[in-house]
Design an enzyme around this catalytic site. Structure first.
Site, PDB file in Angstrom:
ATOM      1  CE  LYS A   1      40.539  61.573  22.896  1.00 52.99           C
ATOM      2  NZ  LYS A   1      40.613  62.170  21.526  1.00 52.99           N
TER       3      LYS A   1
ATOM      4  CE  LYS B   1      42.025  68.555  19.678  1.00 53.63           C
ATOM      5  NZ  LYS B   1      41.936  67.092  19.585  1.00 53.63           N
TER       6      LYS B   1
ATOM      7  N   GLY C   1      47.682  66.426  14.631  1.00 49.21           N
ATOM      8  CA  GLY C   1      46.583  66.866  13.770  1.00 49.21           C
ATOM      9  C   GLY C   1      45.229  66.727  14.451  1.00 49.21           C
ATOM     10  CG  ASP C   2      41.147  67.622  16.108  1.00 46.86           C
ATOM     11  OD1 ASP C   2      41.042  66.569  16.746  1.00 46.86           O
ATOM     12  OD2 ASP C   2      40.170  68.367  15.919  1.00 46.86           O
TER      13      ASP C   2
ATOM     14  CB  THR D   1      41.981  58.083  14.869  1.00 52.89           C
ATOM     15  OG1 THR D   1      43.137  58.848  15.184  1.00 52.89           O
ATOM     16  CG2 THR D   1      40.849  58.463  15.804  1.00 52.89           C
TER      17      THR D   1
ATOM     18  CG  ASN E   1      43.142  60.807   9.898  1.00 48.47           C
ATOM     19  OD1 ASN E   1      42.968  60.372  11.036  1.00 48.47           O
ATOM     20  ND2 ASN E   1      44.139  60.373   9.152  1.00 48.47           N
TER      21      ASN E   1
HETATM   22  P1  NDP Z   1      39.303  65.912   9.154  1.00 50.00           P
HETATM   23  O1  NDP Z   1      39.514  67.362   8.985  1.00 50.00           O
HETATM   24  O2  NDP Z   1      40.230  64.975   8.452  1.00 50.00           O
HETATM   25  O3  NDP Z   1      37.825  65.509   8.758  1.00 50.00           O
HETATM   26  C1  NDP Z   1      36.731  66.085   9.374  1.00 50.00           C
HETATM   27  C2  NDP Z   1      35.459  65.586   8.723  1.00 50.00           C
HETATM   28  O4  NDP Z   1      34.349  66.009   9.491  1.00 50.00           O
HETATM   29  C3  NDP Z   1      35.258  66.141   7.334  1.00 50.00           C
HETATM   30  O5  NDP Z   1      34.530  65.230   6.564  1.00 50.00           O
HETATM   31  C4  NDP Z   1      34.455  67.407   7.624  1.00 50.00           C
HETATM   32  O6  NDP Z   1      33.674  67.867   6.528  1.00 50.00           O
HETATM   33  C5  NDP Z   1      33.566  66.950   8.740  1.00 50.00           C
HETATM   34  N1  NDP Z   1      33.231  68.110   9.591  1.00 50.00           N
HETATM   35  C6  NDP Z   1      34.089  68.912  10.237  1.00 50.00           C
HETATM   36  N2  NDP Z   1      33.457  69.899  10.883  1.00 50.00           N
HETATM   37  C7  NDP Z   1      32.160  69.715  10.609  1.00 50.00           C
HETATM   38  C8  NDP Z   1      31.000  70.395  11.001  1.00 50.00           C
HETATM   39  N3  NDP Z   1      31.040  71.512  11.782  1.00 50.00           N
HETATM   40  N4  NDP Z   1      29.814  69.906  10.560  1.00 50.00           N
HETATM   41  C9  NDP Z   1      29.772  68.797   9.779  1.00 50.00           C
HETATM   42  N5  NDP Z   1      30.849  68.108   9.382  1.00 50.00           N
HETATM   43  C10 NDP Z   1      32.017  68.562   9.797  1.00 50.00           C
HETATM   44  O7  NDP Z   1      39.338  65.648  10.734  1.00 50.00           O
HETATM   45  P2  NDP Z   1      39.537  64.273  11.524  1.00 50.00           P
HETATM   46  O8  NDP Z   1      38.987  63.146  10.743  1.00 50.00           O
HETATM   47  O9  NDP Z   1      40.946  64.232  11.978  1.00 50.00           O
HETATM   48  O10 NDP Z   1      38.647  64.538  12.817  1.00 50.00           O
HETATM   49  C11 NDP Z   1      37.281  64.147  12.910  1.00 50.00           C
HETATM   50  C12 NDP Z   1      36.882  64.043  14.370  1.00 50.00           C
HETATM   51  O11 NDP Z   1      37.688  63.075  15.020  1.00 50.00           O
HETATM   52  C13 NDP Z   1      37.053  65.322  15.194  1.00 50.00           C
HETATM   53  O12 NDP Z   1      36.050  65.347  16.191  1.00 50.00           O
HETATM   54  C14 NDP Z   1      38.410  65.118  15.861  1.00 50.00           C
HETATM   55  O13 NDP Z   1      38.523  65.894  17.039  1.00 50.00           O
HETATM   56  C15 NDP Z   1      38.334  63.632  16.154  1.00 50.00           C
HETATM   57  N6  NDP Z   1      39.588  62.941  16.382  1.00 50.00           N
HETATM   58  C16 NDP Z   1      40.607  62.987  15.466  1.00 50.00           C
HETATM   59  C17 NDP Z   1      41.758  62.274  15.673  1.00 50.00           C
HETATM   60  C18 NDP Z   1      42.858  62.232  14.678  1.00 50.00           C
HETATM   61  O14 NDP Z   1      43.808  61.501  14.899  1.00 50.00           O
HETATM   62  N7  NDP Z   1      42.789  62.931  13.566  1.00 50.00           N
HETATM   63  C19 NDP Z   1      41.957  61.487  16.902  1.00 50.00           C
HETATM   64  C20 NDP Z   1      40.796  61.437  17.758  1.00 50.00           C
HETATM   65  C21 NDP Z   1      39.670  62.159  17.492  1.00 50.00           C
HETATM   66  P3  NDP Z   1      34.154  69.143   5.684  1.00 50.00           P
HETATM   67  O15 NDP Z   1      35.303  68.668   4.868  1.00 50.00           O
HETATM   68  O16 NDP Z   1      32.972  69.533   4.900  1.00 50.00           O
HETATM   69  O17 NDP Z   1      34.543  70.186   6.690  1.00 50.00           O
HETATM   70  O1  2IT Z   2      41.570  64.158  19.540  1.00 47.10           O
HETATM   71  C1  2IT Z   2      42.632  63.533  19.427  1.00 47.10           C
HETATM   72  O2  2IT Z   2      42.924  62.598  20.186  1.00 47.10           O
HETATM   73  C2  2IT Z   2      43.557  63.909  18.345  1.00 47.10           C
HETATM   74  N1  2IT Z   2      43.232  64.796  17.555  1.00 47.10           N
HETATM   75  C3  2IT Z   2      44.895  63.257  18.234  1.00 47.10           C
HETATM   76  C4  2IT Z   2      45.866  63.880  19.180  1.00 47.10           C
HETATM   77  C5  2IT Z   2      47.286  63.421  19.048  1.00 47.10           C
HETATM   78  O3  2IT Z   2      48.103  64.022  19.754  1.00 47.10           O
HETATM   79  O4  2IT Z   2      47.583  62.508  18.277  1.00 47.10           O
END
Ligand code: NDP
Ligand code: 2IT
Length: 445
Positions: A115, A127, A166-167, A210, A241
């Site tokens: 990525k 990670k 973050g993640d 994102t 997020n």
């Molecule tokens: P958040 O913690 O902000 O939100 C996660 C969301 O997904 C929540 O609504 C959560 O629900 C739900 N969730 C998490 N785990 C589970 C599970 N096991 N089953 C069902 N629902 C679940 O995280 P992000 O929005 O940052 O991340 C979401 C996805 O995006 C992840 O796969 C992450 O790796 C990916 N990502 C994030 C980036 C970033 O910049 N933040 C960048 C690129 C990818 P609940 O509150 O109930 O746990």
């Molecule tokens: O999965 C991802 O790309 C992220 N959680 C963001 C990683 C980052 O360094 O901004």
């Protein structure tokens, strides 16, 4: 898969017991690379390129003890996977969720390598995280956990070495606590984390990046097919997020988003999700998505999985890995869904991905579709090293440009390899080529 690639896949399974998500991520990449590997077999074998590509450069695991508000001592496990630094310092998020284990973080760090390469920026793959569950914890407990986590992690990171972000479960609050403690331990005020608050070195636009990036690449997909986002119905899983800012940008583009979810269930609002209500519940109160239906009379709440049964033209899985199964994809297809773009990392199972490609559903994998977050993190790193801050408009314009570029690289790699429109193959190849070239040039390391 055959020959060298197959050998490597078997090696991964043999040497990494109990890590199914890691096998899944490696298999998808190796499957996509079959032709390129066959064509370069002697060259790659002579330097064990694939053996090195699937082995993290470093895996750090450590004890994280912390004390809760009732003076009870807890012990969690912390990790940082420094997977590949061929093209830049390790870069990738930290995940705090009870499901976190070494295999999940290895899949994420492996994916991150490709990525990050696709973004065109100088960032390697990493990670980390912990099986700590921030849900239901007080701010003080989260702070004490973050401080204990950083007490170990700081030894392995640095602005030119490894830059976490973050993640899942790690947002602005956690990054603030982590940054404060890093500074205290090292006496360094440096861009060691991204996603920081704006007053202390964060980049405007990183919070949104994102989700916004996901919609920008979706717009590119449609633009190349003479279509528009306006008026399209979408379902977005998650309400964190990525989901929140995907919905925000989708609505700015006049799409109709009718459902969002969390790990308990989902809400369906045929009138269109009211994002201010979701933000109040999730960002301010740290509540549950079910509360949406208690506030908005047009909405229904459904417990459990099932969000993919809601008819839509565009599905955007933005929660977690393997949340969209073959059965879900069949239902989406039967209900007229034509595009799936992954906001989360590997949210679609392999069987579901194959079904989508077979049925002609346009499928944009996470490596490309959610790369806007890490790309904007790299923009934050650039601003930190220059000791400058760019305007939101500047950062957003750069993000749009980067997403368009990722689309072009992905689409053209797919065309070059004779499978136009197969963005899974395209993203894996385009991501791999740069990393492989850099590894070849740097000798055995
Ligand atoms: P958040 O913690 O902000 O939100 C996660 C969301 O997904 C929540 O609504 C959560 O629900 C739900 N969730 C998490 N785990 C589970 C599970 N096991 N089953 C069902 N629902 C679940 O995280 P992000 O929005 O940052 O991340 C979401 C996805 O995006 C992840 O796969 C992450 O790796 C990916 N990502 C994030 C980036 C970033 O910049 N933040 C960048 C690129 C990818 P609940 O509150 O109930 O746990
Ligand atoms: O999965 C991802 O790309 C992220 N959680 C963001 C990683 C980052 O360094 O901004």
């Amino acid at each position: 898969m055959s020959g060298y690639a197959q050998e490597i896949y078997e090696r991964v399974v043999r040497n990494n017991p109990g890590e199914p998500e890691f096998y899944q991520a490696v298999k998808e990449v190796l499957d996509s690379l079959t032709e390129i590997i066959d064509a370069n077999e002697d060259k790659y074998r002579s330097v064990s390129l694939l053996e090195r590509l699937i082995e993290p450069e470093r895996v750090v695991s450590f004890r994280v003890p912390w004390i809760d508000d009732n003076n009870v001592v807890h012990v969690n496990r912390g990790y940082r996977i420094q997977f590949n630094s061929a093209i830049g310092p390790y870069k990738g998020g930290l995940r705090f969720h009870p499901s976190v284990n070494q295999g999940i973080l290895k899949f994420l760090a492996f994916e991150q390598t490709f990525k990050n390469s696709l973004t065109g920026q100088a960032i390697g793959g990493g990670k980390g995280g912990s099986d700590f569950d921030p849900k239901g914890k007080s701010d003080r407990e989260v702070m004490l956990f973050c401080q204990s986590f950083m007490t170990e992690l700081f030894k392995y990171i640095g602005a030119d070495r490894d830059v976490p972000a973050g993640d899942i479960g790690v947002g602005a609050r956690e990054i603030g606590f982590l940054y404060g403690h890093y500074k205290r331990l090292t006496s360094l005020y440096e861009g060691v984390l991204t996603g920081k608050g704006i007053p202390y070195g964060g980049s405007l636009g990183r919070t949104e990046a994102t989700g916004f990036g996901l919609i920008y690449i979706l717009e590119e997909i449609l633009r190349h097919r003479g279509g528009k986002l306006k008026g399209k119905t979408a379902v977005v899983s998650g309400s964190g997020n990525v989901a929140t800012y995907a919905v925000a940008k989708a609505q700015q583009k006049d799409m109709r988003v009718v459902a969002m979810s969390d790990s308990d269930g989902y809400v369906y609002d045929p009138q269109g999700i009211q994002l201010d209500v979701v933000k109040e519940i999730k960002e301010v109160r740290r509540g549950r998505i079910r509360e949406y239906a208690e506030i908005v009379p047009t909405a229904e709440y459904y417990e459990g999985k099932g969000i993919w049964t809601i008819p839509c033209e565009i599905a955007l899985p933005c929660a977690t890995q393997n949340e969209l199964t073959l059965e879900d994809m069949q239902t989406l297809h039967a209900n007229g869904c034509r595009i799936v773009a992954e906001g989360a990392n590997m949210p679609t199972t392999r069987e579901a991905t194959d079904y989508a490609l077979e049925k002609g559903i346009i499928f944009m994998p996470g490596k490309a579709a959610n790369a806007g977050g890490v790309a904007t993190s790299a923009l934050e790193m650039a601003q930190n090293s220059m000791r400058m801050s760019w305007s939101f408009t500047d950062v957003d314009a750069k993000l749009q440009h980067i997403m368009a570029d990722i689309y072009d690289k992905t689409a053209s790699a797919a065309e070059r390899y004779g499978v136009p429109g197969n963005f899974v193959l395209g993203a894996n190849i385009a991501g791999f080529e740069k990393v492989a070239d850099a590894m070849m040039a740097q000798g055995i390391c």
